[in-house]
Design a protein around this motif. Structure first.
Motif, mmCIF file in Angstrom:
data_model
loop_
_atom_site.group_PDB
_atom_site.id
_atom_site.type_symbol
_atom_site.label_atom_id
_atom_site.label_comp_id
_atom_site.label_asym_id
_atom_site.label_seq_id
_atom_site.Cartn_x
_atom_site.Cartn_y
_atom_site.Cartn_z
ATOM 1 N N VAL A 1 -2.988 4.966 12.780
ATOM 2 C CA VAL A 1 -3.629 4.115 11.777
ATOM 3 C C VAL A 1 -2.652 3.045 11.295
ATOM 4 C CG1 VAL A 1 -4.602 4.051 9.454
ATOM 5 C CG2 VAL A 1 -5.226 5.899 11.020
ATOM 6 N N LEU A 2 -3.076 1.800 11.311
ATOM 7 C CA LEU A 2 -2.306 0.695 10.734
ATOM 8 C C LEU A 2 -3.116 0.139 9.570
ATOM 9 C CD1 LEU A 2 -0.948 -1.163 13.894
ATOM 10 C CD2 LEU A 2 0.382 0.094 12.203
ATOM 11 N N SER A 3 -2.653 0.384 8.360
ATOM 12 C CA SER A 3 -3.425 0.038 7.174
ATOM 13 C C SER A 3 -2.500 -0.344 6.038
ATOM 14 C CB SER A 3 -4.294 1.236 6.767
ATOM 15 O OG SER A 3 -4.787 1.091 5.461
ATOM 16 N N VAL A 4 -2.922 -1.327 5.249
ATOM 17 C CA VAL A 4 -2.168 -1.742 4.067
ATOM 18 C C VAL A 4 -2.069 -0.585 3.076
ATOM 19 C CG1 VAL A 4 -2.163 -3.287 2.068
ATOM 20 C CG2 VAL A 4 -2.728 -4.180 4.328
ATOM 21 N N LEU A 5 -3.114 0.224 2.960
ATOM 22 C CA LEU A 5 -3.094 1.360 2.036
ATOM 23 C C LEU A 5 -1.995 2.344 2.411
ATOM 24 C CD1 LEU A 5 -6.926 2.144 1.663
ATOM 25 C CD2 LEU A 5 -5.513 0.660 0.260
ATOM 26 N N VAL A 6 -1.837 2.594 3.702
ATOM 27 C CA VAL A 6 -0.796 3.524 4.167
ATOM 28 C C VAL A 6 0.586 2.954 3.870
ATOM 29 C CG1 VAL A 6 0.176 4.669 6.202
ATOM 30 C CG2 VAL A 6 -2.303 4.484 5.944
ATOM 31 N N LEU A 7 0.758 1.650 4.042
ATOM 32 C CA LEU A 7 2.048 1.019 3.763
ATOM 33 C C LEU A 7 2.376 1.064 2.272
ATOM 34 C CD1 LEU A 7 4.540 -0.520 4.628
ATOM 35 C CD2 LEU A 7 3.186 -2.628 4.624
ATOM 36 N N GLN A 8 1.394 0.798 1.423
ATOM 37 C CA GLN A 8 1.625 0.894 -0.021
ATOM 38 C C GLN A 8 2.028 2.312 -0.411
ATOM 39 O OE1 GLN A 8 -2.269 -0.598 -1.053
ATOM 40 N NE2 GLN A 8 -1.458 -2.537 -1.798
ATOM 41 N N ALA A 9 1.367 3.299 0.172
ATOM 42 C CA ALA A 9 1.726 4.693 -0.100
ATOM 43 C C ALA A 9 3.152 4.984 0.358
ATOM 44 C CB ALA A 9 0.743 5.625 0.609
ATOM 45 N N ALA A 10 3.543 4.454 1.511
ATOM 46 C CA ALA A 10 4.894 4.684 2.035
ATOM 47 C C ALA A 10 5.959 4.094 1.111
ATOM 48 C CB ALA A 10 5.015 4.083 3.434
ATOM 49 N N ILE A 11 5.683 2.932 0.526
ATOM 50 C CA ILE A 11 6.643 2.326 -0.408
ATOM 51 C C ILE A 11 6.785 3.193 -1.654
ATOM 52 C CG2 ILE A 11 7.032 0.334 -1.923
ATOM 53 C CD1 ILE A 11 5.749 -1.403 0.225
ATOM 54 N N LEU A 12 5.673 3.730 -2.153
ATOM 55 C CA LEU A 12 5.735 4.602 -3.334
ATOM 56 C C LEU A 12 6.492 5.888 -3.018
ATOM 57 C CD1 LEU A 12 2.141 4.191 -4.840
ATOM 58 C CD2 LEU A 12 4.232 2.924 -5.381
ATOM 59 N N ILE A 13 6.325 6.407 -1.810
ATOM 60 C CA ILE A 13 7.086 7.593 -1.397
ATOM 61 C C ILE A 13 8.577 7.267 -1.372
ATOM 62 C CG2 ILE A 13 7.518 9.188 0.506
ATOM 63 C CD1 ILE A 13 4.535 8.885 1.249
ATOM 64 N N ALA A 14 8.926 6.107 -0.827
ATOM 65 C CA ALA A 14 10.334 5.690 -0.783
ATOM 66 C C ALA A 14 10.903 5.532 -2.191
ATOM 67 C CB ALA A 14 10.475 4.384 0.001
ATOM 68 N N LEU A 15 10.113 4.999 -3.116
ATOM 69 C CA LEU A 15 10.555 4.872 -4.510
ATOM 70 C C LEU A 15 10.819 6.239 -5.131
ATOM 71 C CD1 LEU A 15 8.290 2.044 -5.976
ATOM 72 C CD2 LEU A 15 10.782 2.043 -5.861
ATOM 73 N N TYR A 16 9.948 7.192 -4.848
ATOM 74 C CA TYR A 16 10.143 8.551 -5.357
ATOM 75 C C TYR A 16 11.439 9.129 -4.806
ATOM 76 C CZ TYR A 16 9.373 13.554 -6.029
ATOM 77 O OH TYR A 16 9.523 14.876 -6.367
ATOM 78 N N GLU A 17 11.686 8.947 -3.527
ATOM 79 C CA GLU A 17 12.905 9.472 -2.903
ATOM 80 C C GLU A 17 14.142 8.789 -3.480
ATOM 81 O OE1 GLU A 17 10.940 10.548 1.470
ATOM 82 O OE2 GLU A 17 11.813 8.568 1.104
ATOM 83 N N LEU A 18 14.053 7.490 -3.666
ATOM 84 C CA LEU A 18 15.178 6.742 -4.252
ATOM 85 C C LEU A 18 15.449 7.213 -5.679
ATOM 86 C CD1 LEU A 18 15.642 2.913 -3.991
ATOM 87 C CD2 LEU A 18 15.676 3.988 -6.223
ATOM 88 N N GLY A 19 14.392 7.365 -6.469
ATOM 89 C CA GLY A 19 14.556 7.737 -7.866
ATOM 90 C C GLY A 19 15.025 9.156 -8.082
ATOM 91 N N HIS A 20 14.808 10.006 -7.080
ATOM 92 C CA HIS A 20 15.208 11.409 -7.219
ATOM 93 C C HIS A 20 16.330 11.788 -6.256
ATOM 94 C CE1 HIS A 20 12.077 12.327 -10.107
ATOM 95 N NE2 HIS A 20 11.200 11.717 -9.338
ATOM 96 N N SER A 21 17.036 10.787 -5.754
ATOM 97 C CA SER A 21 18.211 10.996 -4.900
ATOM 98 C C SER A 21 17.912 11.879 -3.696
ATOM 99 C CB SER A 21 19.367 11.604 -5.711
ATOM 100 O OG SER A 21 19.905 10.652 -6.587
ATOM 101 N N ILE A 22 16.801 11.612 -3.025
ATOM 102 C CA ILE A 22 16.477 12.344 -1.802
ATOM 103 C C ILE A 22 16.965 11.493 -0.636
ATOM 104 C CG2 ILE A 22 14.633 13.437 -0.466
ATOM 105 C CD1 ILE A 22 12.992 13.586 -3.013
ATOM 106 N N TYR A 23 18.199 11.767 -0.221
ATOM 107 C CA TYR A 23 18.838 11.005 0.857
ATOM 108 C C TYR A 23 19.147 11.935 2.023
ATOM 109 C CZ TYR A 23 19.465 7.057 -2.319
ATOM 110 O OH TYR A 23 19.237 6.002 -3.171
ATOM 111 N N SER B 1 11.457 2.519 7.736
ATOM 112 C CA SER B 1 10.145 2.776 8.321
ATOM 113 C C SER B 1 9.091 1.843 7.728
ATOM 114 C CB SER B 1 9.748 4.238 8.077
ATOM 115 O OG SER B 1 8.453 4.502 8.543
ATOM 116 N N CYS B 2 9.175 1.587 6.417
ATOM 117 C CA CYS B 2 8.241 0.650 5.772
ATOM 118 C C CYS B 2 8.367 -0.747 6.372
ATOM 119 C CB CYS B 2 8.507 0.594 4.266
ATOM 120 S SG CYS B 2 8.007 2.068 3.361
ATOM 121 N N ALA B 3 9.594 -1.162 6.631
ATOM 122 C CA ALA B 3 9.816 -2.487 7.202
ATOM 123 C C ALA B 3 9.194 -2.606 8.588
ATOM 124 C CB ALA B 3 11.313 -2.789 7.264
ATOM 125 N N ARG B 4 9.365 -1.575 9.416
ATOM 126 C CA ARG B 4 8.780 -1.578 10.759
ATOM 127 C C ARG B 4 7.251 -1.569 10.697
ATOM 128 N NH1 ARG B 4 11.601 -3.077 15.273
ATOM 129 N NH2 ARG B 4 13.573 -1.971 15.480
#
Length: 521
Positions: A221-243, A252-255
């Motif tokens: 699936v290639l969808s803007v909704l999926v990309l928006q969700a992926a950015i929010l997931i990345a923000l959660y990981e960044l904010g909670h130090s999940i490295y 992955s979001c960029a690709r």
């Protein structure tokens, strides 16, 4: 004896009616009309003009194209893997595992063909339709009904959306019922990602959302909704130090955005009033990815950026008020080169900060160079952002903290390259940044924790840590009460923010290690 005129035989209604699907399917004019340069109505099997003139009507190439499409379709069907149903003798546990690992096999072959040879894919006139990804009962229960979705989105728009506005609120509300019918899995992923990004501290929902995202992404699936969700997931990981998950997720979001063509959105002019929200949403998504890519490299400027820098002709996000209301205003569309207005909006300033951060990272990773002009430019952006923030009554601006972090990085890199420079000697700019950050920390300790945590972004934690590191060194060199109080204040502010973002706890742990290292020197 003259031969009576033979009138053309009438066509069956199904063939002459332009509403006929066969007629609408023809894209080329018939040979006779093309040769005489007439306007052909492309009715199959004979166009109207050829029928009136009682001449043969041929559509060259149609049979070949039909055969070609049939062969391509047959080849695609033959290349799809056959998925055997699970044996009836399997246990309940085995059936559950098979259900969890099952993925839609529809059109995955055509998706691969599109990526492997887009030229052939285009010439064959093939298209890819997103797979219908099934949603389990557990996922549906987590999302809830329409009222639950509206409650989750309302919380998101009041919190994370204030500093990362990449989802159109009017568009989300208007398309909710339609997406529940036709994009259910994609919508559910976005809603759960909203809920995840709003969550305090860590939550088991993270694993569920990651697995759902993986399943949808693997289905092709290639969808803007999926990309928006992926950015929010990345923000959660960044904010909670999940490295390293946060670092990898941004890549992955960029690709994914490039696969959708969203990376070109900042180079396009407005498509007009009817499509401007979709265009603006894509543009904000790409700017968000640029911001995250550069922010993650603040800790290590020598890492390569995943995304290219925007040029001066790149379009900035529109004013936030127009974005929130969905009202098109063609007079407030600016590029990086023309951005000299006080009414750009805070997210547009965020995009400008990302552009300047590229220059900061370039200076910090190379031999010593003059950075005075770059620092002045960043401070000018900070001052304009402060004016806009005060005019719109917004606090804790994310772009300001990123600008300050960039200036401190410039200074720390120059100190590291200058053996005669003392780390406790603050420049005028660093002293200003230190005071502003201390004032912000003091406001945290005196304010309402719930209100602060509702709007605070994880980007602010980084500047708190950098300023705390500076005063920790000063307190070690000159252990006065004032120096120690500043360190304690910054730590207290980080603990408050830590009730929202766990990365603050990681930074506090790093401060403790710095203290040990300073004592050991």
């Amino acid at each position: 004896m003259s031969t009576p005129h033979k009138s053309p035989s009438p066509k069956p209604q199904a063939m002459t009616d332009k509403s006929n699907p066969d007629a609408l399917a023809l894209r080329w004019s018939c040979s006779a009309c093309r040769q005489s340069k007439r306007r052909c109505d492309k009715v199959y099997p004979e166009c109207t003009l050829c029928t009136q003139k009682n001449i043969p009507c041929n559509y060259p190439g149609r049979r070949k194209r039909q055969k070609l499409k049939a062969r391509i379709k047959a080849a695609s069907t033959a290349s799809k893997p056959t998925v055997n149903p699970p044996s009836t003798s399997t246990t309940k546990k085995d059936r559950g595992d098979a259900h969890q690992l099952s993925f839609p096999s529809a059109n995955t072959s055509s998706i691969a063909e599109r990526f492997l040879d887009p030229d052939v894919f285009a010439r064959a006139q093939l298209t890819v339709v997103n797979a219908d990804v099934p949603v389990t009962d557990d996922i549906a229960q987590l999302v809830g009904g329409v009222l639950d979705i509206q409650a989750t989105s309302a919380q998101f728009f009041k919190s994370v959306h204030t500093w990362m506005p990449i989802i159109s609120k009017p568009q989300f509300c208007a398309n909710l019922l339609n997406r529940l019918t036709y994009k259910r899995a994609e919508l559910f992923l976005l809603v759960l990602s909203m809920k995840l990004c709003c969550a305090r501290r860590t939550t088991p929902l993270y694993e569920t959302v990651k697995l759902l995202h993986f399943k949808i992404e693997t289905s092709g699936v290639l969808s803007v909704l999926v990309l928006q969700a992926a950015i929010l997931i990345a923000l959660y990981e960044l904010g909670h130090s999940i490295y390293p998950a946060a670092y990898l997720s941004v890549g992955s979001c960029a690709r994914y955005a490039t696969a959708l063509g969203i990376d070109k959105s900042i180079l396009l002019s407005s498509l007009g009033k009817t499509q401007w929200i979709e265009e603006e949403e894509c543009r904000r998504i790409w700017w968000a990815i640029l911001v995250l890519d550069r922010y993650l490299n603040l800790s290590d400027p020598k890492r390569h950026l995943i995304t290219p820098d925007a040029d001066i002709d790149s379009y900035l996000p529109v004013d936030d008020e127009a974005w929130e209301t969905g009202v098109y205003d063609p007079n407030h569309i600016y590029t990086l080169a023309t951005a000299n207005s006080y009414h750009l909006g805070l997210f547009a300033r965020f995009a400008q900060a990302a552009h300047l951060l590229t220059k900061v990272l370039h200076h910090a990773s190379e031999p010593p160079s003059e950075t005075a002009q770059l620092r002045r430019t960043i401070f000018a952006l900070v001052n304009v952002s402060k004016i806009e923030a005060s005019m719109r009554r917004l606090e804790y601006c994310s772009q300001t903290s990123i600008c300050y972090s960039g200036i401190l990085l410039l200074e720390s890199s120059s100190i590291d390259k200058d053996e005669n420079h003392s780390g406790t000697q603050l420049s005028t700019e660093s002293a200003h940044i230190s005071q502003v950050t201390l004032d912000m920390a003091l406001s945290f300790t005196k304010g309402d924790v719930e209100e602060i945590c509702a709007i605070v972004s994880p980007f602010l934690v980084h500047i708190l840590y950098r300023v705390a590191s500076i005063h920790l060194r000063i307190a070690h060199e000159s252990p006065t009460d004032a120096a120690l109080e500043k360190v304690a204040l910054l730590k207290k502010a980080m603990k408050i923010v830590g009730s929202r973002w766990l990365c603050a706890s990681t930074y506090l742990s790093l401060l403790e290690k710095q203290e040990i290292l300073l004592v050991m020197q």
